[in-house]
Design an enzyme around this catalytic site. Structure first.
Site, PDB file in Angstrom:
ATOM      1  N   ASP A  64     -61.532  17.093  -8.740  1.00 48.74           N
ATOM      2  CA  ASP A  64     -62.942  17.091  -8.960  1.00 48.74           C
ATOM      3  C   ASP A  64     -63.246  18.356 -10.067  1.00 48.74           C
ATOM      4  OD1 ASP A  64     -65.834  16.471  -8.215  1.00 48.74           O
ATOM      5  OD2 ASP A  64     -65.737  18.630  -7.608  1.00 48.74           O
ATOM      6  N   THR A  97     -68.567  15.442 -13.619  1.00 47.14           N
ATOM      7  CA  THR A  97     -68.509  16.937 -13.839  1.00 47.14           C
ATOM      8  C   THR A  97     -67.381  17.203 -15.040  1.00 47.14           C
ATOM      9  OG1 THR A  97     -66.759  17.292 -12.023  1.00 47.14           O
ATOM     10  CG2 THR A  97     -69.087  17.866 -11.806  1.00 47.14           C
ATOM     11  N   THR A  98     -66.340  16.233 -14.973  1.00 47.57           N
ATOM     12  CA  THR A  98     -65.131  16.419 -15.754  1.00 47.57           C
ATOM     13  C   THR A  98     -65.459  16.021 -17.200  1.00 47.57           C
ATOM     14  OG1 THR A  98     -63.671  16.225 -14.124  1.00 47.57           O
ATOM     15  CG2 THR A  98     -62.968  16.039 -16.456  1.00 47.57           C
ATOM     16  N   ASP A 393     -69.492  13.089  -3.584  1.00 45.65           N
ATOM     17  CA  ASP A 393     -69.985  12.448  -4.947  1.00 45.65           C
ATOM     18  C   ASP A 393     -70.428  11.388  -4.709  1.00 45.65           C
ATOM     19  OD1 ASP A 393     -68.584  14.774  -6.096  1.00 45.65           O
ATOM     20  OD2 ASP A 393     -67.043  13.802  -6.957  1.00 45.65           O
TER      21      ASP A 393
END
Length: 541
Positions: A64, A97-98, A393
């Site tokens: 994550d 997020t990545t 998530d």
């Protein structure tokens, strides 16, 4: 340092480091790219995990992006801005997020190419903002509507978020739990559906299998009853929530009581007992048979409560009391003297259960709970922590999809569509902004390219095939990382909320523009801007 009449004047403290112009920009861009590269290999279902060990020796294993960047001890100020991008994405959407981090890094990389061509940062910033605005318009043309009743699609969204986070083998089970939980706490308002995932409590327990995880239509409290003689379960529970202690108050000032005879001592003890008995009497007369107290419960009060068959818990967290209030409809009272029957909440059953060696209290079968719980099981502590992050998530993206009612296909298909349409848009512009928009379009390709690289596929062949499909009008064509083929991602059940993409693009653009506009870095002594494996700023004075 200034120079007047040949006399140098120092305006900065000794030891201060200063970097200016292209050196400052180069350092900042290098640091930001280094952070983006650190999480790049974690993107997608085939992404790798990172093991992070903190100064205390605690281990976190995750892919994550937000968790990795939060756990990394990053000191470079520009690098911290990429961490903020991931944090904002996590707060707003929960997933992507990545994507947001690597997009910010790629935008800066492309900006560096433009700066080498002699294009000013202000023009690049203007072009990037224009491209981000146009991206939002283009994304609206490829969205799919989703409703609260479309549980099948909502489960697809949850499955997509869970995929690649160590829980694939049970993603159907977790997706089902996610959708049921989010639908339970979703509230219809005048402005649409609102989902607060804080109303979903997750209790993690190492031991058992992921299959044992369950949704509780009520609240689970990680505490056991205060007295062993209290009933193990209570049916048709009438629940009282107290933020006041069920014990005698201590005086605010030091007090001294002089007792001169045994009779006076007995009278004093009798009076204390009477006061506690009166407090418990008020609870009994209200009709409550279950009490959750935020503070302490006196031993004598425990005795009287258990005599009446009342189930009681003490030292319950404020957040748990608030969730209990939403789940049972009870009011949180601050004064025992104010108790009335209308303040009590209700639940079908309150019982104590032994879960993986820990006694916990279950408040079950609430009539119309606005707060629910998920009990999450896993083989080891690390597995449970990984599942918790995946579930977080999934809960967020399903909540966002319900609030917005719009989703897009995944697998890199939105980024390819955006890249092609932005390239067309760039050719219609005049001036140097055209080059910035064109580079923005190229930067978006980093997402499908990285997906291919992480799956061990040839990124060039993959990109050519995806662009070809999109040019033919297949706007949902994306990369199936398991087969290596370009397929319709909607039919492949890979879908994401629209907000995942819009937020990632906006946050990455704003961070890139902010870093680009910095041409002078002044760091006080001992804060050279380096550290955390990032490049240090050289002295320029």
């Amino acid at each position: 340092m200034a120079n007047m009449s040949g006399q140098p004047i120092f305006i900065l403290a000794e030891g201060t480091q200063r970097t200016r112009g292209r050196d400052a920009q180069g350092n900042n861009i290098m640091a930001a790219k280094a952070v983006a590269d650190a999480v790049r290999t974690t993107l997608g279902p085939k992404g790798m995990d990172k093991m992070l060990v903190d100064s205390m020796g605690d281990v976190v294993i995750t892919n994550d992006g937000a968790t990795i960047l939060k756990e990394m001890d990053i000191e470079h100020p520009a690098a911290k801005m990429i961490v903020e991008v991931a944090k904002t994405q996590d707060d707003e959407v929960g997933d992507g997020t990545t994507t947001a981090s690597i997009l910010a890094g790629e935008l800066l990389k492309k900006a560096e190419d433009l700066m080498d061509m002699g294009i000013h940062q202000t023009i690049i910033s203007s072009g990037y903002r224009e491209a981000a605005k146009k991206s939002a318009d283009i994304l609206k043309t490829i969205t799919i509507d989703v409703s609260e009743d479309d549980t099948q699609t909502l489960e697809k969204i949850a499955s997509t978020a869970i995929t690649g986070k160590g829980a694939e083998s049970h993603k159907e089970k977790l997706a089902k739990l996610t959708v049921e939980a989010v639908r339970a706490v979703a509230e219809k308002t005048d402005s649409g559906i609102k989902v607060d995932v804080d109303d979903i409590k997750i209790e993690k327990r190492a031991g058992g299998s992921i299959r044992d995880s369950e949704l509780i239509n009520g609240i689970v409290i990680d505490k056991e009853k205060v007295h062993p003689s209290m009933p193990d379960h209570v049916k048709d529970a009438k629940i009282l929530l107290l933020s006041q202690a069920i014990e005698l108050k201590k005086t605010e000032v030091d007090a001294e009581i002089k007792i001169t005879s045994p009779d006076q001592m007995q009278m004093f003890l009798d009076q204390e007992e009477k006061m506690i008995k009166d407090m418990v009497g008020k609870i009994i007369s209200s009709g409550a048979n279950v009490v959750f107290c935020q503070k302490g419960i006196d031993d004598l009060a425990q005795y009287y409560l258990q005599k009446e068959g009342i189930y009681a818990l003490r030292r319950v967290k404020t957040s748990d009391l608030e969730k209990l209030s939403k789940a049972t409809g009870a009011k949180i009272l601050q004064d025992i003297n104010e108790i009335s029957e209308s303040d009590l909440g209700s639940a079908g059953r309150v019982e104590e259960k032994n879960i993986s060696g820990t006694k916990m209290t279950f408040v079950i079968d609430c009539p119309s709970p606005k707060a629910v719980s998920i009990v999450l099981h896993g083989g080891t502590e690390h597995v449970v922590e990984s599942l918790d992050r995946a579930l977080h998530d999934a809960l967020r993206v399903v909540g966002v999809a319900l609030e917005d009612g719009q989703i897009v296909a995944g697998g890199g298909s939105p980024e390819i569509e955006l890249s092609l349409r932005l390239s067309e848009y760039a050719s219609s512009l005049k001036g140097r902004e055209q080059l910035a928009v064109s580079k923005f379009a190229e930067a978006l390709e980093v997402v499908p390219k990285t997906l291919a690289e992480n799956a061990g596929l040839d990124p060039i062949d993959t990109m050519v095939e995806m662009k070809s499909q999109h040019e033919k009008g297949n706007k949902k064509a994306g990369l199936d990382v398991y087969t290596g083929k370009v397929v319709d991602m909607w039919e492949n059940n890979v879908v994401e909320p629209l907000r995942t993409k819009t937020q990632a693009i906006n946050a990455a653009t704003e961070a890139a523009v902010m870093i680009l506009r910095i041409d002078d870095v002044i760091a006080s002594s001992g804060r050279g801007g380096g550290g955390g494996g990032m490049p240090e700023m050289p002295e320029d004075m």
